[in-house]
Enzyme design. Structure first.
Site, PDB file in Angstrom:
ATOM      1  N   PHE A  93     -21.565  -8.408  -1.568  1.00  0.00           N
ATOM      2  CA  PHE A  93     -22.875  -9.033  -1.805  1.00  0.00           C
ATOM      3  C   PHE A  93     -24.018  -8.226  -1.200  1.00  0.00           C
ATOM      4  CE2 PHE A  93     -19.552 -12.280  -1.459  1.00  0.00           C
ATOM      5  CZ  PHE A  93     -19.586 -12.775  -2.756  1.00  0.00           C
TER       6      PHE A  93
ATOM      7  N   CYS B 131     -28.047  -4.279 -10.769  1.00  0.00           N
ATOM      8  CA  CYS B 131     -27.119  -5.417 -10.673  1.00  0.00           C
ATOM      9  C   CYS B 131     -27.559  -6.647 -11.455  1.00  0.00           C
ATOM     10  CB  CYS B 131     -26.922  -5.781  -9.205  1.00  0.00           C
ATOM     11  SG  CYS B 131     -26.301  -4.402  -8.238  1.00  0.00           S
TER      12      CYS B 131
ATOM     13  N   ARG C 157     -33.229   2.307 -11.451  1.00  0.00           N
ATOM     14  CA  ARG C 157     -32.490   1.742 -12.592  1.00  0.00           C
ATOM     15  C   ARG C 157     -33.141   0.433 -13.033  1.00  0.00           C
ATOM     16  NH1 ARG C 157     -26.522   1.336 -10.478  1.00  0.00           N
ATOM     17  NH2 ARG C 157     -27.671   1.073  -8.541  1.00  0.00           N
TER      18      ARG C 157
HETATM   19  C1  UGA Z   1     -28.589  -7.965  -5.677  1.00  0.00           C
HETATM   20  C2  UGA Z   1     -28.148  -9.171  -4.851  1.00  0.00           C
HETATM   21  O1  UGA Z   1     -29.266  -9.683  -4.115  1.00  0.00           O
HETATM   22  C3  UGA Z   1     -27.033  -8.782  -3.888  1.00  0.00           C
HETATM   23  O2  UGA Z   1     -26.576  -9.919  -3.163  1.00  0.00           O
HETATM   24  C4  UGA Z   1     -25.875  -8.196  -4.691  1.00  0.00           C
HETATM   25  O3  UGA Z   1     -24.804  -7.768  -3.857  1.00  0.00           O
HETATM   26  C5  UGA Z   1     -26.374  -6.982  -5.480  1.00  0.00           C
HETATM   27  O4  UGA Z   1     -27.445  -7.397  -6.363  1.00  0.00           O
HETATM   28  C6  UGA Z   1     -25.234  -6.444  -6.272  1.00  0.00           C
HETATM   29  O5  UGA Z   1     -24.767  -7.118  -7.200  1.00  0.00           O
HETATM   30  O6  UGA Z   1     -24.715  -5.373  -5.936  1.00  0.00           O
HETATM   31  P1  UGA Z   1     -30.193  -5.861  -5.219  1.00  0.00           P
HETATM   32  O7  UGA Z   1     -29.951  -5.471  -6.651  1.00  0.00           O
HETATM   33  O8  UGA Z   1     -30.102  -4.818  -4.155  1.00  0.00           O
HETATM   34  O9  UGA Z   1     -29.147  -7.014  -4.782  1.00  0.00           O
HETATM   35  O10 UGA Z   1     -31.647  -6.461  -5.188  1.00  0.00           O
HETATM   36  P2  UGA Z   1     -32.350  -7.857  -4.828  1.00  0.00           P
HETATM   37  O11 UGA Z   1     -32.850  -7.824  -3.451  1.00  0.00           O
HETATM   38  O12 UGA Z   1     -31.491  -8.991  -5.234  1.00  0.00           O
HETATM   39  O13 UGA Z   1     -33.610  -7.787  -5.813  1.00  0.00           O
HETATM   40  C7  UGA Z   1     -33.408  -7.729  -7.239  1.00  0.00           C
HETATM   41  C8  UGA Z   1     -34.718  -7.704  -7.969  1.00  0.00           C
HETATM   42  O14 UGA Z   1     -35.348  -8.980  -7.888  1.00  0.00           O
HETATM   43  C9  UGA Z   1     -35.748  -6.686  -7.474  1.00  0.00           C
HETATM   44  O15 UGA Z   1     -36.310  -6.045  -8.583  1.00  0.00           O
HETATM   45  C10 UGA Z   1     -36.781  -7.552  -6.765  1.00  0.00           C
HETATM   46  O16 UGA Z   1     -38.052  -6.986  -6.778  1.00  0.00           O
HETATM   47  C11 UGA Z   1     -36.717  -8.823  -7.573  1.00  0.00           C
HETATM   48  N1  UGA Z   1     -37.166 -10.037  -6.846  1.00  0.00           N
HETATM   49  C12 UGA Z   1     -36.490 -10.463  -5.746  1.00  0.00           C
HETATM   50  C13 UGA Z   1     -38.264 -10.745  -7.314  1.00  0.00           C
HETATM   51  O17 UGA Z   1     -38.898 -10.371  -8.326  1.00  0.00           O
HETATM   52  N2  UGA Z   1     -38.665 -11.880  -6.643  1.00  0.00           N
HETATM   53  C14 UGA Z   1     -38.008 -12.330  -5.551  1.00  0.00           C
HETATM   54  O18 UGA Z   1     -38.414 -13.378  -5.007  1.00  0.00           O
HETATM   55  C15 UGA Z   1     -36.899 -11.608  -5.088  1.00  0.00           C
END
Ligand code: UGA
Length: 452
Positions: A162, A277, A347
């Site tokens: 995660f 992801c 990505r």
């Molecule tokens: C995500 C999950 O949070 C991890 O728990 C998981 O392990 C990982 O995918 C995976 O499957 O390997 P990650 O892709 O690093 O992690 O990024 P996040 O922090 O989840 O953010 C994802 C996207 O959502 C980003 O583009 C971020 O800017 C956006 N986001 C996040 C929003 O637009 N609003 C928010 O309130 C939070």
């Protein structure tokens, strides 16, 4: 007792971090990747991507580096991996979206298992960490039994990961939960026992352990990412309503977030989610549900996806309106290229996607990102790039804030104002302080917030 010997197959974000973390926990680790350049970089103690804290961990453990424990080595050779004779093999290769389809591409997982199996000549545990469609573990277990010389003595467990990019080291060493999918019976118990040994340190710190069957462990991962994506799209849908009805989505998120059942996290409205992801995981999940004949259970994820993709288009619209209805001949500064801050990953980055769309519509786009420039250039070589926020903003008719790096929050609006042609900023992440920018003479607009 000699420390456990562990291999990690696939050294991307997940594998490189997992390998380094395993060495940090005291195990003897061999990391394998089929891309020689990646292995060369890692073996010299450098990190092929930007991930805070990972280089320090490599420096502490990669064999041959001065002062290191020598517990971590890398190779491209499955023969060497076989000779290492490990107790546990972690499969950490990626499962990208298939071209032209929603389903995920399992070819890297399959080929890792097929390459590993012939070298398994004595009892060992293979642990899948990649994000896979439900049902994969059962299929891979049968494959291992058929292809490994040790046959039935090779056990499989599923142990989803995660970690978040930008916090990968912290999330791996101190996870908020550990999920292990094993078979029922004595084989599963042995696998669980071995994994309890691998994770003894975090378990000792109180990290909860959830032991499940194979399908549940696989589903936990896709369910978690789908929930996070749904939360983001929910607040972005509220942003659309706020814009139409005159509300303020930032205040709305703050107010509903005080309800502990809802929570404050992942309620930041803006240009939406991207990365390697969330987008591909919700699509692969829908595809798998279709194969299982329960596509209706996940039709809401189609809406989650389209709300998310609409955000990018909406940002482009806002920018076009801001420059008078057409991008032709207009200079647009874009702050941020990565899919989120503290990462160099572009990505499926909403920021870069918006920059690209504006460029295609005739705008002269100049991008600056603290860490993502090299990757952005590779994906969008036709955009212009500048080496600072001020340089990107020079002569711009509008500035777009698209990735919320702290460097951008710390910008001096007055200084940036000197560089631009028009003091007009659109905040695609609702992360800047509107008062500060307005006080410096800027027109500040954000998504889902009232115009001043
Ligand atoms: C995500 C999950 O949070 C991890 O728990 C998981 O392990 C990982 O995918 C995976 O499957 O390997 P990650 O892709 O690093 O992690 O990024 P996040 O922090 O989840 O953010 C994802 C996207 O959502 C980003 O583009 C971020 O800017 C956006 N986001 C996040 C929003 O637009 N609003 C928010 O309130 C939070």
């Amino acid at each position: 007792m000699a420390p456990l010997k562990i291999t990690v197959i696939g050294t991307g974000y997940l594998g490189a971090t997992h390998a380094a973390a395993m060495a940090e926990l005291g195990f003897d680790v061999l990391g394998l990747d089929v891309v020689p350049e990646k292995i060369e970089v890692l073996a010299s103690g450098r990190v092929p991507m930007y991930e805070p804290g990972l280089e320090e961990l490599l420096a502490a453990h990669v064999a041959g580096l001065p002062g290191s424990t020598g517990r971590l080595r890398f190779t491209t050779s499955y023969e060497e991996l076989g000779a290492f004779d490990a107790d546990v093999h972690f499969v950490c290769v990626n499962t990208p979206q298939k071209h032209g389809e929603y389903a995920c591409d399992m070819s890297y997982v399959d080929s890792a298992v097929e390459s590993l199996a012939p070298h398994l000549t004595r009892p060992a545990l293979v642990v899948g960490k990649s994000t896979v469609p439900v049902g994969s573990a059962e299929r891979l277990a049968a494959k291992l039994t058929a292809l490994a010389p040790a046959g039935e003595e090779i056990e499989l467990a599923w142990n989803p990961e995660f970690l978040r990019e930008g916090y990968a080291v912290q999330d791996t060493l101190h996870p908020d939960r550990i999920v292990i999918g094993v078979r029922a019976g004595a084989d599963g118990e042995r696998a669980e026992k071995l994994l309890r040994e691998v994770y003894a340190t975090p378990l000792g710190e109180g990290t909860p352990l959830v032991v499940t069957d194979f399908p549940t462990a696989e589903l936990v991962k896709t369910a978690a990412n789908s929930f996070l994506a749904t939360k983001i799209s929910f607040i972005n849908a509220m942003a659309e309503i706020c814009e139409a009805g005159g509300g303020d989505v930032v205040k709305l998120a703050e107010a509903i977030g005080h309800d502990e059942r809802i929570g404050k996290k992942f309620l930041r409205a803006g240009i939406g989610f991207g990365g390697g992801c969330l987008p591909k995981d919700i699509r692969a999940f829908m595809a798998r549900a279709g194969e299982l004949g329960v596509d209706q259970a996940l039709t809401f994820l189609r809406e989650v996806d389209s709300i998310n993709m609409r955000r990018r288009g909406h940002m482009v619209e806002l920018a076009r309106e801001a420059v008078g209805g057409s991008f032709l001949g207009k200079r647009v500064a874009v702050l941020g290229a990565t899919f989120k801050p503290d990462s160099d990953d572009v990505r499926d980055s909403p920021a870069l996607n918006v920059a690209g769309q504006i460029h295609l519509q005739g705008g002269q786009v100049t991008v600056y990102d603290p860490k993502g420039m090299d990757n952005a250039r590779r994906v969008f070589p036709t955009l212009s790039y500048a080496d600072s926020a001020i340089a990107a903003a020079r002569g711009a008719e509008v500035v777009l804030h698209l990735t919320e790096w702290s460097e951008f929050r710390d910008l001096d609006p007055a200084a940036l104002g000197e560089a631009v042609t028009d003091r007009l900023i659109l905040d695609g992440r609702n992360a800047l302080d509107p008062e500060l920018w307005r006080a410096a003479g800027w027109t500040y607009r954000a998504m889902g917030r009232p115009r001043a």
